[in-house]
Design a protein around this motif. Structure first.
Motif, short mmCIF file in Angstrom:
data_model
loop_
_atom_site.label_atom_id
_atom_site.label_comp_id
_atom_site.label_asym_id
_atom_site.label_seq_id
_atom_site.Cartn_x
_atom_site.Cartn_y
_atom_site.Cartn_z
N ALA A 96 0.84 -1.20 0.00
CA ALA A 96 0.00 0.00 0.00
C ALA A 96 0.87 1.25 0.00
O ALA A 96 0.61 2.21 -0.75
CB ALA A 96 -0.94 0.00 1.21
N ILE A 97 1.92 1.26 0.81
CA ILE A 97 2.82 2.41 0.85
C ILE A 97 3.51 2.59 -0.49
O ILE A 97 3.65 3.71 -0.99
CB ILE A 97 3.84 2.26 2.01
N SER A 98 3.93 1.50 -1.12
CA SER A 98 4.55 1.59 -2.45
C SER A 98 3.58 2.19 -3.47
O SER A 98 3.97 3.02 -4.30
CB SER A 98 5.02 0.22 -2.93
N LEU A 99 2.33 1.78 -3.42
CA LEU A 99 1.34 2.35 -4.34
C LEU A 99 1.14 3.84 -4.10
O LEU A 99 1.02 4.62 -5.04
CB LEU A 99 0.00 1.61 -4.20
N ILE A 100 1.12 4.24 -2.84
CA ILE A 100 0.98 5.67 -2.52
C ILE A 100 2.18 6.44 -3.07
O ILE A 100 2.03 7.49 -3.69
CB ILE A 100 0.84 5.87 -0.99
N ILE A 101 3.38 5.90 -2.85
CA ILE A 101 4.60 6.54 -3.36
C ILE A 101 4.54 6.67 -4.88
O ILE A 101 4.81 7.74 -5.44
CB ILE A 101 5.85 5.75 -2.92
N GLN A 102 4.16 5.59 -5.56
CA GLN A 102 4.11 5.60 -7.02
C GLN A 102 3.06 6.55 -7.58
O GLN A 102 3.26 7.16 -8.64
CB GLN A 102 3.84 4.18 -7.54
N ASN A 103 1.95 6.70 -6.87
CA ASN A 103 0.85 7.51 -7.39
C ASN A 103 0.91 8.98 -7.00
O ASN A 103 0.29 9.81 -7.67
CB ASN A 103 -0.49 6.92 -6.95
N TYR A 104 1.64 9.31 -5.95
CA TYR A 104 1.62 10.69 -5.47
C TYR A 104 2.98 11.37 -5.48
O TYR A 104 3.10 12.52 -5.06
CB TYR A 104 1.00 10.76 -4.07
N THR A 105 4.00 10.68 -5.98
CA THR A 105 5.32 11.30 -6.11
C THR A 105 5.91 10.88 -7.45
O THR A 105 5.41 9.98 -8.11
CB THR A 105 6.27 10.86 -4.96
N GLU A 106 6.99 11.55 -7.81
CA GLU A 106 7.70 11.24 -9.05
C GLU A 106 9.06 10.64 -8.71
O GLU A 106 9.59 10.86 -7.61
CB GLU A 106 7.92 12.52 -9.87
N LYS A 107 9.65 9.91 -9.65
CA LYS A 107 10.99 9.37 -9.45
C LYS A 107 11.93 10.51 -9.08
O LYS A 107 11.81 11.62 -9.60
CB LYS A 107 11.48 8.64 -10.70
#
Length: 153
Positions: A96-107
């Motif tokens: 879930a945290i990985s999905l949040i990171i992927q959806n709300y931040t950029e590389k």
């Protein structure tokens, strides 16, 4: 219920089997994940058996009951009532945290975390190609406090 010790070793248990694999020692006690080592209530066992006895193991949708109970939990615990479409089922917190990171931040974005922090959360930042920025908490009289100067920096 709580005095029946159940061995979870060699059951593909993340908590127990990973520590054996990593250190090669069987009598270590993992103090990592919040994974319970006691049997659940018989009513829960029976509900799972009833569901399994249906005999069909296909994909399921999140039920309306799940949505309503999730909203009730958020309201009772945080005084917050999320919209139905905001509730997304995810079986494990790190995913879930990985999905949040992927959806709300950029590389290459920086993500601030307070440490000490559960290592897999820090790893979720790194494996998603974000920069981990640590803000160490201050241990004061047996409890942690935010270092607001460091936080602002």
């Amino acid at each position: 219920m709580f005095d029946n010790i159940v061995s979870r070793r060699y059951t593909n248990c993340a908590k127990w089997d990973e520590i054996i694999d990593e250190y090669g020692i069987e009598d270590l006690i993992p103090l990592t994940v919040a994974d319970m080592d006691y049997r659940i209530a018989p009513e829960i066992v029976n509900a799972v058996i009833d569901a399994a006895n249906h005999g069909i193991y296909g994909y399921t949708n999140v039920s309306e009951k799940y949505i309503e109970l999730s909203k009730m939990w958020a309201k009772n615990n945080y005084g917050f009532c999320p919209e139905n479409e905001w509730i997304v089922y995810c079986p494990r917190i790190i995913q879930a945290i990985s999905l949040i990171i992927q959806n709300y931040t950029e590389k290459n974005d920086k993500i601030l975390v307070f440490t000490p922090l559960y290592d897999p959360i820090q790893n979720a930042v790194r494996i998603n190609d974000r920069e981990l920025v640590e803000c160490p908490l201050i241990l004061d009289s047996g409890h942690y406090e935010i270092d607001f100067e460091d936080f602002e920096e």
